[in-house]
Motif scaffolding. Structure first.
Motif, short mmCIF file in Angstrom:
data_model
loop_
_atom_site.label_atom_id
_atom_site.label_comp_id
_atom_site.label_asym_id
_atom_site.label_seq_id
_atom_site.Cartn_x
_atom_site.Cartn_y
_atom_site.Cartn_z
N HIS A 213 0.14 -3.30 -61.76
CA HIS A 213 -0.76 -4.02 -60.84
C HIS A 213 -0.30 -5.45 -60.54
CE1 HIS A 213 -2.86 -0.45 -61.94
NE2 HIS A 213 -2.87 -0.83 -63.19
N LYS B 197 -9.61 -3.42 -62.33
CA LYS B 197 -8.57 -3.52 -63.36
C LYS B 197 -8.78 -4.71 -64.29
CE LYS B 197 -6.16 -0.07 -61.51
NZ LYS B 197 -6.12 1.23 -62.20
N GLU C 145 -5.98 -6.78 -66.45
CA GLU C 145 -4.85 -5.89 -66.79
C GLU C 145 -3.53 -6.45 -66.30
OE1 GLU C 145 -5.26 -1.83 -65.50
OE2 GLU C 145 -3.30 -1.28 -66.30
N HIS D 136 0.50 -0.64 -69.25
CA HIS D 136 -0.85 -0.72 -68.66
C HIS D 136 -1.92 -0.82 -69.74
CE1 HIS D 136 -0.03 0.70 -64.39
NE2 HIS D 136 1.14 0.89 -64.98
N ASN D 137 -3.15 -1.13 -69.30
CA ASN D 137 -4.34 -0.94 -70.14
C ASN D 137 -5.18 0.15 -69.49
OD1 ASN D 137 -4.29 -4.41 -70.13
ND2 ASN D 137 -3.98 -3.27 -72.02
#
Ligand SMILES: [Zn+2]
Length: 203
Positions: free
Chosen positions: A14, A21, A30, A89-90
């Motif tokens: 992202h 997010k 994120e 990522h989360n």
């Protein structure tokens, strides 16, 4: 003849302009968290003598097609067999409220590829580095731990590729852990050690 050193590419999900997010309270975003982790992972790999770089050094979002183009241009230059990609990522279970899902997981493209070997090494280091009792989310239906999906960054890149979902930004306990010094260190180390172990195994 000089042996080609494998290139490790680290993608951070992202961008600063991606809506959503983030944790419901806004403390964890994120794009920012993953950039901080990714920069630290690259720094430690380079310090340890490996060739590592960020796919997206920008803080604004870069399209998946451009991310894949960047990765594949490195693959074209060095040979796809000499490149590893990890996208950091989360996870999130909902869209804006606190949720109950927790834990760590990794994804690869469908079918058995070098990405599965990379993911297995990352799972092993996640089991080692995350606190006892952390839910390690697996899918053993195909004989290994990772979940499989047609995520663009996995499917449209030529090299071994794995996407890690580092616990849930919309779970309070996971978020507190992720933001703690101990949690950040564990997330960094599980990537650095998993990647080095994958290289040792010839991925
Ligand atoms: Zn993400």
């Amino acid at each position: 003849m000089k042996k080609i050193m494998k290139k490790i590419l680290i993608d951070n999900g992202h961008g600063s302009n991606t809506p959503g997010k983030q944790s419901p309270c806004g403390r964890l975003r994120e794009y920012k968290y993953c950039r901080e982790i990714a920069a630290e992972v690259v720094g430690r790999l380079v310090a340890a003598g490996y060739e590592a770089e960020l796919v997206v050094p920008e803080s604004a979002d870069v399209s998946l097609s451009e991310r894949c183009r960047r990765v594949n241009s490195v693959c074209n230059r060095l040979g796809a067999g000499n490149v590893l990609l990890v996208s950091i990522h989360n996870n999130a279970a909902g869209c804006g409220a606190w949720m109950s899902a927790r834990g760590w997981e990794a994804w690869t493209s469908k079918g058995q590829t070098r990405g599965d070997l990379l993911a297995e090494a990352l799972y092993e280091s996640a089991r080692r580095r995350l606190p006892a009792g952390t839910k390690i989310r697996t899918d053993f239906t195909d004989g290994d731990s990772d979940k499989e999906s047609d995520f663009t960054i996995l499917k449209r890149t030529a090299c071994a590729a794995c996407l890690t979902e580092n616990m849930f930004q919309d779970n309070r306990e996971d978020m507190e852990y992720l933001l703690s010094a101990e949690g950040r260190e564990a997330i960094v180390r599980l990537h650095v050690e998993g990647i080095i172990e994958a290289l040792r195994r010839g991925v």
